[in-house]
Write a protein that holds these residues in place. Structure first.
Motif, PDB file in Angstrom:
ATOM      1  N   ALA A  19     -46.628 -31.399  23.359  1.00  0.00           N
ATOM      2  CA  ALA A  19     -45.929 -31.024  21.927  1.00  0.00           C
ATOM      3  C   ALA A  19     -47.479 -30.812  21.026  1.00  0.00           C
ATOM      4  O   ALA A  19     -47.630 -30.205  20.259  1.00  0.00           O
ATOM      5  CB  ALA A  19     -45.137 -31.681  21.333  1.00  0.00           C
ATOM      6  N   ALA A  20     -47.978 -31.896  20.824  1.00  0.00           N
ATOM      7  CA  ALA A  20     -49.036 -31.305  19.618  1.00  0.00           C
ATOM      8  C   ALA A  20     -50.389 -30.218  20.290  1.00  0.00           C
ATOM      9  O   ALA A  20     -50.508 -28.899  19.033  1.00  0.00           O
ATOM     10  CB  ALA A  20     -50.051 -32.590  19.496  1.00  0.00           C
ATOM     11  N   HIS A  21     -50.343 -29.781  21.179  1.00  0.00           N
ATOM     12  CA  HIS A  21     -51.130 -28.676  22.204  1.00  0.00           C
ATOM     13  C   HIS A  21     -50.039 -27.652  21.664  1.00  0.00           C
ATOM     14  O   HIS A  21     -51.058 -26.127  21.004  1.00  0.00           O
ATOM     15  CB  HIS A  21     -51.487 -29.023  23.719  1.00  0.00           C
ATOM     16  N   ARG A  22     -49.477 -27.469  22.012  1.00  0.00           N
ATOM     17  CA  ARG A  22     -48.407 -26.610  21.897  1.00  0.00           C
ATOM     18  C   ARG A  22     -47.943 -26.503  20.052  1.00  0.00           C
ATOM     19  O   ARG A  22     -48.581 -25.090  19.582  1.00  0.00           O
ATOM     20  CB  ARG A  22     -47.534 -26.819  22.056  1.00  0.00           C
ATOM     21  N   THR A  23     -48.059 -27.475  19.160  1.00  0.00           N
ATOM     22  CA  THR A  23     -48.060 -27.036  17.716  1.00  0.00           C
ATOM     23  C   THR A  23     -49.380 -25.986  17.514  1.00  0.00           C
ATOM     24  O   THR A  23     -49.013 -25.057  16.667  1.00  0.00           O
ATOM     25  CB  THR A  23     -47.709 -27.876  17.243  1.00  0.00           C
ATOM     26  N   ALA A  24     -50.400 -26.793  18.010  1.00  0.00           N
ATOM     27  CA  ALA A  24     -52.036 -26.275  17.491  1.00  0.00           C
ATOM     28  C   ALA A  24     -51.879 -25.008  17.848  1.00  0.00           C
ATOM     29  O   ALA A  24     -52.256 -24.091  17.190  1.00  0.00           O
ATOM     30  CB  ALA A  24     -53.371 -26.775  17.917  1.00  0.00           C
ATOM     31  N   LEU A  26     -49.625 -22.552  18.282  1.00  0.00           N
ATOM     32  CA  LEU A  26     -48.561 -21.449  17.532  1.00  0.00           C
ATOM     33  C   LEU A  26     -48.627 -21.261  16.197  1.00  0.00           C
ATOM     34  O   LEU A  26     -48.505 -20.722  15.609  1.00  0.00           O
ATOM     35  CB  LEU A  26     -47.188 -22.801  17.158  1.00  0.00           C
ATOM     36  N   HIS A  27     -49.750 -22.322  15.556  1.00  0.00           N
ATOM     37  CA  HIS A  27     -50.804 -22.437  14.257  1.00  0.00           C
ATOM     38  C   HIS A  27     -52.399 -21.393  14.191  1.00  0.00           C
ATOM     39  O   HIS A  27     -52.017 -20.455  13.457  1.00  0.00           O
ATOM     40  CB  HIS A  27     -50.833 -23.506  13.763  1.00  0.00           C
ATOM     41  N   HIS A  65     -39.742 -21.450  22.373  1.00  0.00           N
ATOM     42  CA  HIS A  65     -40.659 -22.572  21.867  1.00  0.00           C
ATOM     43  C   HIS A  65     -39.003 -23.134  20.726  1.00  0.00           C
ATOM     44  O   HIS A  65     -38.712 -22.053  20.281  1.00  0.00           O
ATOM     45  CB  HIS A  65     -41.609 -22.481  20.347  1.00  0.00           C
ATOM     46  N   ASP A  66     -38.638 -23.986  20.983  1.00  0.00           N
ATOM     47  CA  ASP A  66     -37.379 -24.459  19.851  1.00  0.00           C
ATOM     48  C   ASP A  66     -36.673 -23.275  20.353  1.00  0.00           C
ATOM     49  O   ASP A  66     -35.212 -22.850  19.796  1.00  0.00           O
ATOM     50  CB  ASP A  66     -37.482 -25.016  18.722  1.00  0.00           C
ATOM     51  N   TRP A 101     -47.903 -21.198  29.010  1.00  0.00           N
ATOM     52  CA  TRP A 101     -47.974 -21.697  27.952  1.00  0.00           C
ATOM     53  C   TRP A 101     -49.126 -21.619  28.413  1.00  0.00           C
ATOM     54  O   TRP A 101     -50.902 -22.044  27.589  1.00  0.00           O
ATOM     55  CB  TRP A 101     -47.811 -22.940  27.414  1.00  0.00           C
TER      56      TRP A 101
END
Length: 144
Positions: A19-24, A26-27, A65-66, A101
């Protein structure tokens, strides 16, 4: 034998890292279909059809995502068109069914197959080398 509690903890930690990797990722930038439509000066229906063609031609990838389909920004020009130098790499990576991903990650992360360079950059400076590295990565045991 492995303790079931340890297995559950390991899985939870892995899920948090993912989840942290995917958030990174997405940023670094991604567009919704509505944002892409506005960028391209089209309505959403036309953009959805155009996007489906690009995905079918292996010119773009999307991620979910979401519950929303997103187009990673790195693969688009300022006008919202696919970057043509990435298509040979996407043909290989999508063909190997690595997942969107994982494809996004590999294309934008320094790669050992490219002496620490990012595939997205080498695709511009040395397209044959970038494609060879994509082939090596796609068919390496466990995705290396």
């Amino acid at each position: 034998m492995t303790d079931p509690v340890e297995v559950m903890q390991a899985r939870a930690e892995q899920a948090m890292r993912l989840a942290a990797h995917r958030t990174a990722l997405l940023h670094t930038g991604a567009f919704t279909v509505a944002e892409l439509a506005a960028m391209r000066g089209q309505d959403e229906a036309c953009t959805r059809m155009w996007l489906a063609r690009q995905i079918g031609d292996r010119a773009l990838i999307t991620v979910t995502h979401d519950g929303e389909r997103l187009v990673p920004a790195f693969q688009l020009t300022a006008a919202g068109d696919p970057r043509p130098e990435l298509q040979p790499l996407l043909e290989v990576l999508v063909g190997a069914d690595l997942g969107d991903w994982a494809t996004w990650t590999w294309l934008t992360t320094p790669s050992a197959f490219l002496s620490g360079e990012r595939p997205v950059d080498v695709a511009v400076s040395n397209p044959p080398r970038a494609r060879r590295s994509a082939e090596r990565f796609a068919w390496a045991p466990s995705g290396a």
